[in-house]
Design a protein around this motif. Structure first.
Motif, short mmCIF file in Angstrom:
data_model
loop_
_atom_site.label_atom_id
_atom_site.label_comp_id
_atom_site.label_asym_id
_atom_site.label_seq_id
_atom_site.Cartn_x
_atom_site.Cartn_y
_atom_site.Cartn_z
N ARG A 1 0.90 -1.37 0.02
CA ARG A 1 -0.04 -0.02 -0.15
C ARG A 1 0.90 1.43 0.08
O ARG A 1 0.32 2.19 -0.58
CB ARG A 1 -0.83 0.06 1.30
CG ARG A 1 -2.03 1.04 1.39
CD ARG A 1 -3.00 1.19 2.48
NE ARG A 1 -3.68 2.20 2.34
CZ ARG A 1 -4.41 2.71 3.46
NH1 ARG A 1 -4.31 2.23 4.53
NH2 ARG A 1 -5.58 3.66 3.15
N TYR A 2 1.99 1.23 0.87
CA TYR A 2 2.86 2.59 0.85
C TYR A 2 3.51 2.86 -0.37
O TYR A 2 3.76 4.12 -0.73
CB TYR A 2 3.86 2.10 2.04
CG TYR A 2 4.81 3.29 2.36
CD1 TYR A 2 4.37 4.42 2.95
CD2 TYR A 2 6.14 3.35 1.52
CE1 TYR A 2 5.37 5.58 3.20
CE2 TYR A 2 6.80 4.31 1.84
CZ TYR A 2 6.63 5.29 2.53
OH TYR A 2 7.30 6.45 2.79
N PHE A 3 3.94 1.88 -1.10
CA PHE A 3 4.41 2.04 -2.43
C PHE A 3 3.52 1.84 -3.76
O PHE A 3 3.94 1.94 -4.82
CB PHE A 3 5.72 0.96 -2.83
CG PHE A 3 6.85 0.97 -1.72
CD1 PHE A 3 7.78 2.18 -1.79
CD2 PHE A 3 7.06 0.17 -0.73
CE1 PHE A 3 8.80 2.19 -0.88
CE2 PHE A 3 7.99 0.12 0.17
CZ PHE A 3 8.71 1.23 0.15
N ASN A 4 2.19 2.10 -3.39
CA ASN A 4 1.28 2.30 -4.34
C ASN A 4 1.31 1.18 -5.44
O ASN A 4 1.07 1.42 -6.51
CB ASN A 4 1.36 3.59 -5.09
CG ASN A 4 0.87 4.90 -3.94
OD1 ASN A 4 0.38 4.59 -3.35
ND2 ASN A 4 1.80 5.82 -4.44
N ILE A 5 1.65 -0.12 -4.81
CA ILE A 5 1.31 -1.27 -5.79
C ILE A 5 0.11 -1.81 -5.70
O ILE A 5 -0.52 -2.25 -6.73
CB ILE A 5 2.59 -2.39 -5.27
CG1 ILE A 5 3.86 -1.59 -5.31
CG2 ILE A 5 2.38 -3.50 -5.99
CD1 ILE A 5 5.05 -2.56 -4.84
N TYR A 6 -0.53 -1.87 -4.44
CA TYR A 6 -1.79 -2.64 -4.44
C TYR A 6 -2.18 -2.31 -2.99
O TYR A 6 -1.51 -2.22 -1.94
CB TYR A 6 -1.97 -4.13 -4.45
CG TYR A 6 -3.08 -4.71 -4.44
CD1 TYR A 6 -4.07 -4.55 -5.54
CD2 TYR A 6 -3.62 -5.31 -3.46
CE1 TYR A 6 -5.36 -4.89 -5.54
CE2 TYR A 6 -4.74 -6.05 -3.43
CZ TYR A 6 -5.67 -5.76 -4.28
OH TYR A 6 -7.02 -6.12 -4.37
N ASP A 7 -3.71 -1.91 -3.00
CA ASP A 7 -4.01 -1.34 -1.49
C ASP A 7 -5.03 -2.57 -1.25
O ASP A 7 -6.14 -2.79 -1.60
CB ASP A 7 -4.95 0.00 -1.79
CG ASP A 7 -5.56 0.38 -0.51
OD1 ASP A 7 -5.23 -0.27 0.47
OD2 ASP A 7 -5.87 1.36 -0.30
#
Length: 491
Positions: free
Chosen positions: A184-190
């Motif tokens: 989530r932090y690296f905007n890969i998958y929430d």
């Protein structure tokens, strides 16, 4: 043997134990705390629907709640891990009589369902479900959702049992949570989006409660298998061979009569699993300030920064110190039978915490990066820890009569054995006290005045060291034999 007989045995054990003799005042405070949380959760359940409707008029309140349920359950699991006391039962006598092991194990596991931590969430979910029905939501969907929430809450109970007893489950769960957080932090998958969709399905499909029911059954069966695996008399008495290294710590001889106690504490920490875990935990406290000092939210609330500053240098004091004298529970009777003054025993613990605070303060030097005001706050917090928190911690030890097993491989990291609600009450002045001492002069005068008063309160406590230790010693002396009796009780 029926479950009612087990209950009768446990009631007699509780009534005859030293814990039954503890101050009625502590029990009243704990009852009031329980009533407060029940009222708070009930109130939240009754107003949550209307608060969400007012704040997000374009969204359905049940959808908003479902989207954030993942955080609710993670928080639930976290406070269970640190606060919920796992069920204990003296099973050795039952191993020698014709009682089925399955009966005892089922009783032990079912007993966990009556924990306050399982009932507390219901005081939110049930009122919230009632409001949904009042607002004309479909009865069958609301009831299906409510049943699912109850089943998930019970599942957390048995999951907590596993992660407290087995390192594999603990580290696996922690790795999974950190993995999802990183994605989530690296905007890969929430992952929270998927979780929200899942819980919304739990509401829209009333029969979806079968999923948490299946999860509950699987966790129950896994717990049963785990307990049964070690449910043998020879497992309890099997000896373990170890290679022991001797350490002299001759440099501590300069402390005179306190040297043997200090050496004993260092050997205890270096040779046993549980103290090593606590030592590592106290090291992690050094990074606590990164949570507060990097957030602009707290820049206008320096009282919360003081809270963080006290934790940075007080990690060892708060984690190791709170279990004095439980660390010595396995040989406490022998220790107390020696011709030694109680004062030396307590003073050695105080010096150990003093050294830990000083070392933590030195290791906290990189916080200068955030400014000299922050570092001055850490220094004031360190002085407060030495001058007041150390004595509050030793005082709390007089009320702590829960034994600690130093080497328990079945326990996971963050072992909470030896913890009891009394310690939580004693911890409140240690955490809230410095905030209040700082805040009043800060609000009336300025920031520097708050720091000065906080540091001075610690210095005054340091000047009154003999007075405090004498008072604490008298309290320990009065409860000496009760403590010995409590440590002799085998769980």
């Amino acid at each position: 043997m029926r479950y009612s007989q087990f209950l009768s045995f446990e009631w007699k054990q509780f009534k005859r134990s030293s814990s039954f003799q503890k101050g009625i005042g502590i029990k009243i405070v704990l009852l009031l705390a329980a009533l407060y949380f029940i009222a708070a959760f009930t109130g939240l359940g009754l107003v949550a629907y209307y608060l969400i409707q007012k704040s997000f008029p374009q969204l359905d309140p049940i959808v908003v709640v479902n989207n954030y349920l993942i955080f609710w359950f993670l928080l639930d699991l976290t406070y269970r891990f640190f606060l919920q006391q796992l069920p204990v039962m003296n099973i050795k006598p039952f191993m020698l009589v014709p009682v089925k092991r399955s009966t005892i194990i089922h009783y032990l596991l079912v007993k966990t369902s009556w924990s306050f931590f399982n009932w507390l969430p219901l005081f939110f979910f049930i009122p919230f479900a009632i409001i949904l029905l009042v607002e004309a939501y479909p009865l069958i969907q609301v009831m299906g959702w409510l049943v699912a929430m109850i089943l998930f809450t019970l599942s957390l109970n048995y999951l907590n049992f596993l992660i407290n007893k087995n390192n594999t489950y603990f580290y696996g769960l922690v790795s999974l949570i950190f993995g999802f957080a990183a994605l989530r932090y690296f905007n890969i998958y929430d992952i929270t989006v998927l979780a929200g969709e899942f819980f919304n399905k739990m509401y829209s499909l009333w029969y979806a409660f079968l999923i948490p029911l299946l999860l509950l059954v699987l966790l129950y069966r896994r717990n049963y298998a785990f307990v049964r695996k070690s449910f043998y008399l020879d497992d309890a008495i099997r000896k373990e061979k170890k290679l022991v290294k001797t350490q002299e710590f001759s440099f501590l001889n300069r402390f005179g009569k306190m040297a043997p106690f200090l050496k004993n504490d260092l050997k205890l920490i270096l040779r046993n699993a549980r103290p090593k875990q606590v030592l590592f935990m106290s090291f992690l406290f050094l990074f606590y300030g990164l949570i507060f000092y990097t957030q602009e939210t707290y820049s206008d609330s320096p009282a919360f920064l003081v809270f963080a500053s006290v934790f940075i240098t007080g990690g060892f004091l708060l984690s190791y110190g709170q279990l004095v004298p439980s660390w010595d529970s396995e040989y406490y009777k022998l220790l107390m039978s020696q011709n030694i003054p109680y004062r030396q025993y307590l003073e050695s613990k105080w010096y150990l915490m003093l050294v830990a605070v000083i070392i933590s303060f030195i290791l906290a030097t990189p916080y200068i990066y955030f400014g000299w005001d922050i570092y001055a706050m850490i220094a004031a917090g360190a002085i407060f820890n030495i001058g007041l928190n150390s004595f509050i911690t030793l005082f709390g030890g007089a009320l702590n009569r829960v034994p600690v097993e130093l080497n328990v491989k079945a326990k996971a990291f963050g072992n909470t054995q030896g913890f009891n609600p009394t310690q939580l009450l004693i911890a409140l002045p240690k955490m809230l006290g410095p905030m209040l001492i700082f805040y009043i002069p800060y609000k009336l005068i300025n920031f520097n005045a708050g720091l000065l008063v906080l540091a001075l309160s610690g210095l005054i406590g340091l000047m009154l060291k003999s007075f405090f230790l004498n008072k604490i010693e008298s309290i320990y002396q009065k409860g000496k034999y009760k403590t010995i009796a409590a440590f002799n009780e085998k769980k």
